[in-house]
Design a protein around this motif. Structure first.
Motif, PDB file in Angstrom:
ATOM      1  N   THR A   1      -8.403   3.567  -0.031  1.00 22.59           N
ATOM      2  CA  THR A   1      -7.559   2.564   0.612  1.00 22.59           C
ATOM      3  C   THR A   1      -8.209   2.045   1.885  1.00 22.59           C
ATOM      4  O   THR A   1      -8.213   0.830   2.146  1.00 22.59           O
ATOM      5  N   TYR A   2      -8.743   2.948   2.691  1.00 19.68           N
ATOM      6  CA  TYR A   2      -9.470   2.512   3.894  1.00 19.68           C
ATOM      7  C   TYR A   2     -10.616   1.578   3.525  1.00 19.68           C
ATOM      8  O   TYR A   2     -10.814   0.525   4.154  1.00 19.68           O
TER       9      TYR A   2
ATOM     10  N   PHE B   1      -3.232   5.144  10.391  1.00 17.11           N
ATOM     11  CA  PHE B   1      -3.721   4.093   9.492  1.00 17.11           C
ATOM     12  C   PHE B   1      -3.242   2.718   9.943  1.00 17.11           C
ATOM     13  O   PHE B   1      -4.020   1.757   9.981  1.00 17.11           O
TER      14      PHE B   1
ATOM     15  N   LEU C   1      -0.144   8.196   8.486  1.00 21.80           N
ATOM     16  CA  LEU C   1       0.324   6.826   8.253  1.00 21.80           C
ATOM     17  C   LEU C   1       0.288   6.008   9.537  1.00 21.80           C
ATOM     18  O   LEU C   1      -0.175   4.850   9.526  1.00 21.80           O
TER      19      LEU C   1
ATOM     20  N   SER D   1      -6.700   8.073  -0.113  1.00 23.12           N
ATOM     21  CA  SER D   1      -6.720   7.565   1.259  1.00 23.12           C
ATOM     22  C   SER D   1      -8.057   6.902   1.574  1.00 23.12           C
ATOM     23  O   SER D   1      -8.106   5.792   2.115  1.00 23.12           O
TER      24      SER D   1
ATOM     25  N   LEU E   1       0.816  -1.216   0.000  1.00 20.38           N
ATOM     26  CA  LEU E   1       0.000   0.000   0.000  1.00 20.38           C
ATOM     27  C   LEU E   1       0.852   1.270   0.000  1.00 20.38           C
ATOM     28  O   LEU E   1       0.386   2.323  -0.420  1.00 20.38           O
TER      29      LEU E   1
ATOM     30  N   HIS F   1       1.596   4.014   1.343  1.00 19.18           N
ATOM     31  CA  HIS F   1       1.312   5.185   2.190  1.00 19.18           C
ATOM     32  C   HIS F   1      -0.197   5.352   2.283  1.00 19.18           C
ATOM     33  O   HIS F   1      -0.964   4.592   1.659  1.00 19.18           O
ATOM     34  N   ILE F   2      -0.621   6.356   3.065  1.00 20.20           N
ATOM     35  CA  ILE F   2      -2.059   6.599   3.203  1.00 20.20           C
ATOM     36  C   ILE F   2      -2.440   8.059   2.973  1.00 20.20           C
ATOM     37  O   ILE F   2      -3.586   8.345   2.628  1.00 20.20           O
TER      38      ILE F   2
END
Length: 434
Positions: free
Chosen positions: A273-274, A311, A308, A270, A253, A255-256
């Motif tokens: 991704t979540y 996350f 990050l 972001s 992944l 990074h966030i």
């Protein structure tokens, strides 16, 4: 120096290992005796299969080449060849800097090496290889290259565009490996989830895994190196429904924070991704996620890093690796960004991130105590049999230790049901249940 013996040394990842195994088989078919990563190489020919991904890996490859050059200077080696990612990327520079090497070859140039040795490539046996892993598991490479152009990554420069192997060829290789005793398959690619786009004009990874799982004798299938953008969700159904598809996914992944994801050219947000992680955990209960993260990428702020760490605390990855950004020549980030995060800040952020993950990993390990898991036995070591659950990939993940005295009839490659008695940061200790 032993005549008729070739020593192959593999640096880097499991994808390189598969290349070495295929070359080893071709050399055997041409009459050579071949060793792999021998503690004391003694062959008349040495072939170093290099890695050229990041600075540390390149340095390790160069050091190994220099070690073999010294053997040649001492008269312990007749011919030295270098292949793989490093020579693919830096051919001209290496030829100048290392004249002791007899010849450099690209990443996939098996034919060139065989020609140099006055031997023939046996195309009839292109799917065959000499396994360097224990005989019960193998890495299965389904594609080469990558069409993603992440800003920091040199892989597309080295390996070129994504190229899928034909599905029937892969299935034939699986059947061949099963006939030789392989029970567990680590499916690998630079971008697993893109499989089929070039050949079939659509993502075929779910169909491929389903068809592999249908082959009698395939006990475990484990998936490595998925990509989050445009993830093929039908793959989750296959993981949920097929008992021999491990509930394990390796998905980098990186990074966030939106700012970092955009700068990295990851083509995902972001929020997306979540939602992706949430959906994976919902659709495949019990899934273990392995990911890789980068800290210190150009422009990473304290707030980016805070996002990050938040996350990682939220996602509670069962397996996580992280590394500091290092500039790779030829990449977009090297050409367009200033490497402006100080090294001490990078290291401090990496240490903090890994401390967070160590706590999570310890808690994940403790949650397994008192539960029974199916375990495959990889080896005997000291007073223990050492194995893995479906949630553990070879070399990189925790292992299960069972006292040999408590398992007198268990052989390497056997599956056993094991009750987890205790855990530490890296290993589970267990006993076999009837």
């Amino acid at each position: 120096m032993k005549r008729g013996v070739v020593d192959i040394i593999t640096m880097g990842c499991s994808k390189n290992l598969v290349d070495s195994e295929k070359l080893m088989r071709q050399l055997e078919l041409n009459g050579y005796q071949v060793t792999h990563d021998a503690e004391c190489p003694q062959g008349e020919v040495a072939i170093v299969n290099t890695c050229g991904f990041i600075g540390d890996a390149k340095e390790e490859s160069i050091n190994m080449i220099l070690e073999m050059c010294q053997r040649k200077a001492n008269g312990e080696l007749s011919k030295l060849y270098v292949m793989g990612c490093l020579s693919e990327r830096y051919l001209k520079e290496l030829q100048v800097e290392l004249p002791e090497v007899d010849k450099f070859f690209g990443k996939f140039d098996y034919n060139g090496i065989l020609d140099e040795l006055d031997k023939n490539y046996e195309s009839l046996y292109r799917n065959e290889r000499c396994l360097t892993t224990p005989s019960h598991y193998a890495y299965l490479k389904i594609s080469e290259g990558c069409d993603r152009h992440c800003a920091y990554c040199a892989i597309p420069i080295i390996t070129g565009r994504h190229t899928s192997r034909p599905m029937e060829e892969i299935l034939d290789e699986v059947r061949l490996l099963v006939s030789k005793g392989v029970k567990e398959f680590q499916i690998i690619a630079q971008e697993l989830t893109y499989y089929g786009m070039d050949l079939y004009k659509e993502r075929k990874i779910a169909e491929l895994i389903e068809r592999i799982s249908d082959i009698a004798g395939v006990e475990w299938i484990r998936l490595h190196y998925a990509y989050p953008t445009d993830f093929p969700f039908n793959l989750l159904r296959v993981m949920r429904e097929r008992k021999n598809v491990c509930k394990y996914l390796d998905i980098a992944l990186q990074h966030i924070s939106d700012a970092q994801l955009d700068a990295m050219h990851r083509h995902i947000t972001s929020e997306e991704t979540y939602r992706l992680v949430e959906r994976m955990r919902k659709e495949v209960p019990g899934i273990h996620l392995r990911t890789t993260l980068i800290v210190g990428f150009p422009g990473e702020t304290d707030d980016d890093f805070r996002q990050l760490t938040d996350f990682v605390k939220w996602a509670r990855f069962e397996r996580m690796g992280a590394f500091t950004y290092s500039e790779e020549e030829g990449t977009y980030s090297a050409q367009h960004y200033e490497d402006n995060v100080p090294d001490d800040v990078k290291q401090a952020r990496l240490s903090k991130l890994m401390r967070i993950q160590q706590t999570i990993s310890s808690e994940v390990q403790e949650e397994k105590v008192g539960k029974v898991f199916r375990v495959i036995i990889d080896r005997a070591e000291g007073e223990y049999l050492v194995g893995r659950t479906e949630y553990d990939s070879p070399e990189v993940d925790p292992e299960v230790l069972i006292r040999i005295d408590d398992a007198p009839h268990v052989e390497i490659g056997d599956f056993v049901d094991a009750n987890i008695d205790s855990a530490d940061d890296f290993d589970l200790f267990a006993h076999i249940v009837a």
